[in-house]
Design an enzyme around this catalytic site. Structure first.
Site, short mmCIF file in Angstrom:
data_model
loop_
_atom_site.label_atom_id
_atom_site.label_comp_id
_atom_site.label_asym_id
_atom_site.label_seq_id
_atom_site.Cartn_x
_atom_site.Cartn_y
_atom_site.Cartn_z
N ALA A 64 23.78 -39.62 90.24
CA ALA A 64 24.65 -40.64 89.67
C ALA A 64 25.97 -40.58 90.43
O ALA A 64 26.30 -39.55 91.03
CB ALA A 64 24.88 -40.35 88.20
N GLY A 107 20.70 -37.74 89.13
CA GLY A 107 20.11 -39.05 88.82
C GLY A 107 19.07 -39.48 89.84
O GLY A 107 18.17 -40.25 89.52
N GLU A 110 16.00 -37.89 88.78
CA GLU A 110 15.60 -38.55 87.53
C GLU A 110 15.03 -39.94 87.80
O GLU A 110 14.07 -40.37 87.14
CB GLU A 110 16.80 -38.62 86.59
CG GLU A 110 17.22 -37.22 86.11
CD GLU A 110 18.58 -37.19 85.43
OE1 GLU A 110 19.58 -37.53 86.08
OE2 GLU A 110 18.63 -36.85 84.24
N GLU A 130 23.65 -30.93 87.80
CA GLU A 130 24.74 -31.38 86.92
C GLU A 130 25.53 -30.23 86.31
O GLU A 130 26.71 -30.37 86.00
CB GLU A 130 24.17 -32.26 85.79
CG GLU A 130 23.64 -33.61 86.24
CD GLU A 130 22.18 -33.60 86.64
OE1 GLU A 130 21.61 -32.50 86.87
OE2 GLU A 130 21.59 -34.68 86.73
N1 CO8 Z 1 28.35 -39.53 93.78
C1 CO8 Z 1 29.30 -40.12 94.53
N2 CO8 Z 1 29.40 -39.91 95.86
C2 CO8 Z 1 28.52 -39.07 96.46
C3 CO8 Z 1 27.51 -38.41 95.71
C4 CO8 Z 1 27.44 -38.67 94.32
N3 CO8 Z 1 26.49 -38.14 93.54
N4 CO8 Z 1 26.81 -37.63 96.56
C5 CO8 Z 1 27.35 -37.80 97.78
N5 CO8 Z 1 28.38 -38.66 97.72
C6 CO8 Z 1 29.25 -39.10 98.81
C7 CO8 Z 1 30.23 -38.01 99.23
O1 CO8 Z 1 31.35 -37.98 98.37
C8 CO8 Z 1 30.56 -38.45 100.63
O2 CO8 Z 1 31.48 -39.49 100.59
P1 CO8 Z 1 32.85 -39.43 101.49
O3 CO8 Z 1 32.35 -39.50 102.90
O4 CO8 Z 1 33.59 -40.67 101.07
O5 CO8 Z 1 33.51 -38.15 101.18
C9 CO8 Z 1 29.24 -39.02 101.15
O6 CO8 Z 1 28.46 -39.33 99.98
C10 CO8 Z 1 28.45 -38.03 102.00
O7 CO8 Z 1 28.29 -36.85 101.24
P2 CO8 Z 1 28.65 -35.36 101.82
O8 CO8 Z 1 29.73 -35.47 102.83
O9 CO8 Z 1 28.90 -34.48 100.64
O10 CO8 Z 1 27.28 -35.01 102.54
P3 CO8 Z 1 26.71 -33.54 102.81
O11 CO8 Z 1 25.54 -33.73 103.73
O12 CO8 Z 1 27.79 -32.62 103.24
O13 CO8 Z 1 26.17 -33.01 101.37
C11 CO8 Z 1 25.01 -33.24 99.24
C12 CO8 Z 1 25.09 -33.66 100.74
C13 CO8 Z 1 24.63 -31.74 99.14
C14 CO8 Z 1 23.93 -34.07 98.61
C15 CO8 Z 1 26.38 -33.46 98.58
O14 CO8 Z 1 26.81 -34.80 98.86
C16 CO8 Z 1 26.36 -33.30 97.07
O15 CO8 Z 1 26.34 -32.19 96.58
N6 CO8 Z 1 26.36 -34.44 96.31
C17 CO8 Z 1 26.43 -34.44 94.87
C18 CO8 Z 1 25.10 -34.03 94.28
C19 CO8 Z 1 25.20 -34.01 92.76
O16 CO8 Z 1 25.92 -33.23 92.18
N7 CO8 Z 1 24.43 -34.88 92.11
C20 CO8 Z 1 24.40 -34.98 90.68
C21 CO8 Z 1 25.35 -36.04 90.23
S1 CO8 Z 1 25.52 -36.09 88.45
C22 CO8 Z 1 24.16 -36.91 87.88
O17 CO8 Z 1 23.37 -37.36 88.65
C23 CO8 Z 1 23.91 -37.08 86.41
C24 CO8 Z 1 25.11 -36.76 85.62
C25 CO8 Z 1 24.79 -36.85 84.17
C26 CO8 Z 1 26.09 -37.03 83.40
C27 CO8 Z 1 25.81 -37.57 82.05
C28 CO8 Z 1 27.01 -38.39 81.53
C29 CO8 Z 1 26.70 -39.21 80.31
#
Ligand code: CO8
Length: 256
Positions: A64, A107, A110, A130
């Site tokens: 997400a 997400g 999921e 998460e």
């Molecule tokens: N959301 C927003 N932006 C993202 C996300 C994300 N989930 N993942 C990556 N991006 C963006 C980065 O911010 C980056 O943007 P920018 O260049 O502007 O900084 C771009 O994508 C490229 O990402 P990275 O530079 O981080 O790429 P890497 O190759 O270094 O790393 C990873 C890749 C390991 C996948 C890393 O991006 C990462 O850890 N991403 C987040 C993964 C994560 O935590 N996912 C879970 C999200 S939460 C969710 O899905 C459910 C939440 C439930 C909440 C319930 C509420 C009601």
């Protein structure tokens, strides 16, 4: 008009590609709304028999959109019933296959699990990270992952945030098959064509019957299956399928 997803229909198969490469296909509200609204007409079209959902080589979807939700407070997510919009995707009736390369996190994992089958490439990485963000899965992960891989592996992923690679995901029954990276989408499309070539009533009802196994008791599920099985004898495709077997020819299903 879809902007963050690309939709390409080829015969009876619809390929849906998540297209937010700059954010590793992070699933924001717009992606959710596009998937829910743009796929609905295809879902209802008797000439469409299977969806394939894919992302890029690097990411199916990295979760997400963290940036979209980071400023929300409890009342925001409560009143919006945040993430409930994903139900519309999960409830599409046409079989859907996730073709996962790269990251399928949060997400993204999921979303893949909302599909009926997951195929992945050798580069795939599945995870529910998460917990590292101070939350828990919010698009069904704690439920679907547990039903698919069992409590112990699900707890291991959800409590530690560790990722599963492709081989581990196959071993855990999260994915059905692994393909080389370049072959993933072409091979998945071939399988989708096979599914889409069967009678649409039988494929829709087959998936609903399998889904029922996750929802209900064995006896109720068996009764549901039997009644559905009976109902298919009201279709022309049942008569055609069985006649074709007897006549030693390929069935020509019409979706009726
Ligand atoms: N959301 C927003 N932006 C993202 C996300 C994300 N989930 N993942 C990556 N991006 C963006 C980065 O911010 C980056 O943007 P920018 O260049 O502007 O900084 C771009 O994508 C490229 O990402 P990275 O530079 O981080 O790429 P890497 O190759 O270094 O790393 C990873 C890749 C390991 C996948 C890393 O991006 C990462 O850890 N991403 C987040 C993964 C994560 O935590 N996912 C879970 C999200 S939460 C969710 O899905 C459910 C939440 C439930 C909440 C319930 C509420 C009601």
């Amino acid at each position: 008009m879809a902007e963050l997803i690309k939709i390409k229909q080829d015969g009876r198969v619809v390929l849906v590609t998540l297209n937010r490469p700059e954010a590793l296909n992070a699933l924001n509200s717009q992606v959710m709304n596009e998937l829910a609204t743009e796929l609905k007409p295809y879902d209802r079209d008797p000439n469409v028999g299977c969806f394939v959902i894919t992302g890029s080589q690097k990411a199916f979807a990295a979760g997400a959109d963290i940036k979209e939700m980071s400023d929300k407070d409890y009342m925001d997510v409560f009143h919006e019933d945040f993430f409930s919009g994903w139900d519309a995707f999960a409830k599409l009736r046409t079989p859907k296959i996730a073709a996962v390369s790269g990251f399928a996190l949060g997400g993204g994992c999921e979303l893949a699990m909302m599909c009926d089958i997951i195929y992945c490439s050798e580069s795939a990485k599945f995870g529910q990270p998460e917990i590292k963000l101070g939350v828990i899965p919010g698009m069904g992960g704690s439920q679907r992952l547990t039903k698919l891989v069992g409590k112990v592996k699900s707890m291991d992923m959800i409590l530690t945030g560790k990722m599963m690679n492709a081989a581990e995901a196959l071993e855990a029954n999260l994915v059905a098959r692994i393909f080389p990276d370049d072959a993933l989408v072409p091979e998945t499309l071939k399988i989708a064509e096979t599914i889409a070539g069967f009678g649409k009533a039988s494929t829709l009802l087959a998936r609903e019957s399998v889904e029922r196994a996750l929802e209900t008791s064995l006896q109720e599920g068996i009764l549901f299956e039997r009644r559905v099985f009976h109902s298919l004898f009201a279709t022309e495709d049942q008569a055609e399928g069985m006649a074709a077997f007897t006549e030693k020819r390929k069935a020509a299903f019409k979706g009726r």
